[in-house]
Write a protein that holds these residues in place. Structure first.
Motif, mmCIF file in Angstrom:
data_model
loop_
_atom_site.group_PDB
_atom_site.id
_atom_site.type_symbol
_atom_site.label_atom_id
_atom_site.label_comp_id
_atom_site.label_asym_id
_atom_site.label_seq_id
_atom_site.Cartn_x
_atom_site.Cartn_y
_atom_site.Cartn_z
ATOM 1 N N LEU A 295 0.824 -1.206 0.000
ATOM 2 C CA LEU A 295 0.000 0.000 0.000
ATOM 3 C C LEU A 295 0.862 1.261 0.000
ATOM 4 N N SER A 296 2.012 1.205 0.658
ATOM 5 C CA SER A 296 2.894 2.374 0.720
ATOM 6 C C SER A 296 3.426 2.754 -0.653
ATOM 7 N N GLY A 297 3.525 1.775 -1.558
ATOM 8 C CA GLY A 297 4.064 2.064 -2.875
ATOM 9 C C GLY A 297 3.054 2.576 -3.876
ATOM 10 N N VAL A 298 1.763 2.540 -3.540
ATOM 11 C CA VAL A 298 0.720 2.893 -4.520
ATOM 12 C C VAL A 298 0.769 4.375 -4.885
ATOM 13 N N MET A 299 0.624 5.253 -3.904
ATOM 14 C CA MET A 299 0.560 6.690 -4.180
ATOM 15 C C MET A 299 1.886 7.222 -4.742
ATOM 16 N N PRO A 300 3.052 6.858 -4.169
ATOM 17 C CA PRO A 300 4.311 7.303 -4.800
ATOM 18 C C PRO A 300 4.461 6.781 -6.220
ATOM 19 N N GLY A 301 3.982 5.544 -6.474
ATOM 20 C CA GLY A 301 4.048 5.007 -7.824
ATOM 21 C C GLY A 301 3.219 5.830 -8.787
ATOM 22 N N LEU A 302 2.000 6.191 -8.382
ATOM 23 C CA LEU A 302 1.148 7.026 -9.224
ATOM 24 C C LEU A 302 1.760 8.417 -9.408
ATOM 25 N N MET A 303 2.384 8.932 -8.342
ATOM 26 C CA MET A 303 3.033 10.240 -8.444
ATOM 27 C C MET A 303 4.166 10.199 -9.467
ATOM 28 N N LEU A 304 4.959 9.123 -9.449
ATOM 29 C CA LEU A 304 6.041 8.991 -10.424
ATOM 30 C C LEU A 304 5.506 8.894 -11.848
ATOM 31 N N VAL A 305 4.418 8.147 -12.018
ATOM 32 C CA VAL A 305 3.797 8.059 -13.343
ATOM 33 C C VAL A 305 3.386 9.456 -13.811
ATOM 34 N N GLY A 306 2.802 10.245 -12.897
ATOM 35 C CA GLY A 306 2.395 11.610 -13.234
ATOM 36 C C GLY A 306 3.577 12.484 -13.612
ATOM 37 N N LEU A 307 4.676 12.379 -12.857
ATOM 38 C CA LEU A 307 5.877 13.162 -13.174
ATOM 39 C C LEU A 307 6.461 12.749 -14.520
ATOM 40 N N PHE A 308 6.496 11.440 -14.763
ATOM 41 C CA PHE A 308 7.007 10.953 -16.051
ATOM 42 C C PHE A 308 6.154 11.483 -17.207
ATOM 43 N N MET A 309 4.817 11.442 -17.024
ATOM 44 C CA MET A 309 3.923 11.909 -18.090
ATOM 45 C C MET A 309 4.061 13.417 -18.302
ATOM 46 N N ALA A 310 4.235 14.163 -17.215
ATOM 47 C CA ALA A 310 4.396 15.610 -17.334
ATOM 48 C C ALA A 310 5.657 15.936 -18.141
ATOM 49 N N TRP A 311 6.728 15.208 -17.860
ATOM 50 C CA TRP A 311 7.956 15.424 -18.614
ATOM 51 C C TRP A 311 7.760 15.024 -20.083
ATOM 52 N N SER A 312 6.999 13.975 -20.324
ATOM 53 C CA SER A 312 6.755 13.522 -21.694
ATOM 54 C C SER A 312 6.006 14.573 -22.498
ATOM 55 N N ILE A 313 5.008 15.212 -21.872
ATOM 56 C CA ILE A 313 4.266 16.278 -22.555
ATOM 57 C C ILE A 313 5.205 17.438 -22.889
ATOM 58 N N PHE A 314 6.089 17.777 -21.947
ATOM 59 C CA PHE A 314 7.049 18.850 -22.189
ATOM 60 C C PHE A 314 7.989 18.491 -23.340
ATOM 61 N N GLN A 315 8.467 17.231 -23.339
ATOM 62 C CA GLN A 315 9.357 16.799 -24.419
ATOM 63 C C GLN A 315 8.658 16.854 -25.774
#
Length: 437
Positions: free
Chosen positions: A177-197
């Motif tokens: 359970l501890s890994g769920v929210m940080p995992g989703l946060m990382l996915v969001g950060l990765f996607m944000a960088w992808s949009i910028f790229q």
């Protein structure tokens, strides 16, 4: 010899032995046997078999081969390609939608397989050629998949989290359970960088969009939904008090095999045997490292190295966050050279008392440790995911893959900083589902 000096000697000899080319487990056993023989006599060597097998005498360890079978069954099918295609159809009109589709597919496939290399291979085989065909730079195409694959050791079910729970005697369910929210946060950060790229490299080819009808979008879902149901079912069984993690893993593995046979027509005995044999090989490797790490930990404790290091660090007159910075630097460097399982088994028993003494949450630290290990997966000289991507697309130079993955390393570092300021991102969901510790 002073315990701290002896600890430095152990560290140097361990590095020398591991860099000699022997396996991690064999190297740990060689170092342990050598130091026990020299400094503690033959009596300690007699205890090594008992310690080795005693470390493996845990019902919780059953979940490791079960989750590996679960991932192998999924990896042997077109599930990764279907996930990628489904997301690509639904996100086609979003800027950078193709990269986001790959990252989303990596996140979902990670949740099903729990394996970073398997995620890279499954999604990369479809995603990289398609992105290159659409005009995305090689760095973007390869780096996004390499980074997305690292999510496999953070998003549950994660074999790495299971190993951490066994090494530190913490709740595996709470770790998941501890890994769920940080995992989703990382996915969001990765996607944000992808949009910028995508905006930065924006060209008619990159921004070209395919048009899909609603029928085409819906027809792919029946091949994906069963696996998502399995993920939800596994998590519900675990946190609904229906079954233990090991029992849940066994049911999940069976269901994945059944779905692979029914939906993807995986009836061939040869293919089923390959799934089971590959899973057995990987499971034995991990369990061998666990047993060897148990002997290594016993050696450190028997020679008072662990206790002396913990006492020395506790006596340092430094701010707790400076201490955490030193620990993060150590984990980052260790992750450059060793696989995540080895780092956790060797370092967690030593670091956990220090972390607890500094008043840090052990489950929060598990996530911080795991993100550090994720960085190691896309950083040389080991950088396992880099080599997996290179094997999928051998015409892309390793340097380009590395350069493409470096911005995602920055996203992971940013995630660690965010979690330091807002630890509740880690602890909120476990506390909500299972109650405060």
């Amino acid at each position: 010899m002073e315990p701290l000096s002896l600890g430095l000697l152990v560290a140097v000899m361990t590095i020398v032995v591991l860099f000699s080319g022997v396996s991690v487990a064999s190297g740990l056993l060689i170092v342990s046997a050598g130091f026990l023989l020299v400094f503690d006599g033959m009596r300690s060597l007699e205890l090594m078999p008992e310690i080795f097998f005693g470390k493996l005498n845990s019902f919780a360890l059953l979940s490791i081969p079960m989750f590996i079978i679960m991932g192998a069954a999924i990896s042997s099918t077109r599930a990764g390609a279907d996930l990628y295609e489904a997301l690509e159809r639904w996100l086609t009109r979003v800027p950078g939608g193709l990269v986001m589709s790959n990252l989303g597919a990596c996140a979902l496939f990670s949740a099903m397989s729990g394996s970073s290399p398997a995620t890279c291979a499954a999604i990369g085989k479809m995603g990289i050629p398609e992105m290159r065909k659409r005009g995305y730079p090689d760095e973007v195409a390869s780096g996004s998949i390499a980074a997305g694959g690292t999510l496999g050791i953070l998003i549950p079910p994660s074999v790495t989290m299971i190993v951490y729970g066994i090494a530190t005697e913490t709740s595996i369910g709470r770790l998941f359970l501890s890994g769920v929210m940080p995992g989703l946060m990382l996915v969001g950060l990765f996607m944000a960088w992808s949009i910028f790229q995508t905006w930065r490299f924006g060209s008619p080819e990159v921004l070209a969009q395919r048009s899909y009808t609603l029928k085409q979008k819906l027809e792919i879902l029946p091949r994906v939904i069963p696996f998502i149901i399995i993920i939800i079912g596994v998590l519900y069984a675990m946190y609904g008090g229906i079954a233990t993690p090991s029992e849940t893993a066994a049911v999940g593995a069976l269901m994945c095999l059944v779905i692979a046979m029914v939906i993807y027509k995986l009836w061939s005995p040869k293919k089923l045997w390959t799934i089971l044999s590959d899973s057995t090989r990987e499971s034995v490797m991990i369990l061998f490292i666990i047993g060897a790490a148990g002997v290594f930990s016993y050696m450190l404790s028997s020679l008072y190295i662990t206790q002396s290091i913990a006492a020395w660090i506790s006596d340092l007159d430094v701010n707790r966050w400076v201490l955490m910075g030193i620990v993060n630097l150590f984990l980052l460097v260790a992750g450059f050279f060793l696989p995540p399982v080895a780092v956790i088994l060797m370092a967690a028993p030593i670091l956990l008392p220090i972390i607890l003494a500094a008043d840090f949450d052990p489950y929060w630290f598990a996530v911080i440790l795991t993100i550090n290990m994720e960085i190691g997966l896309i950083s040389p000289p080991v950088g396992l995911n880099l080599y997996v991507i290179n094997s999928i697309a051998p015409d892309i130079p390793l340097k380009k893959i590395l350069m493409g993955s470096l911005p995602y390393v920055g996203c992971m570092v940013l995630a660690i900083v965010i979690l330091c300021f807002f630890p509740g991102i880690v602890t909120w969901l476990p506390d909500l589902v299972m109650g405060p510790v």
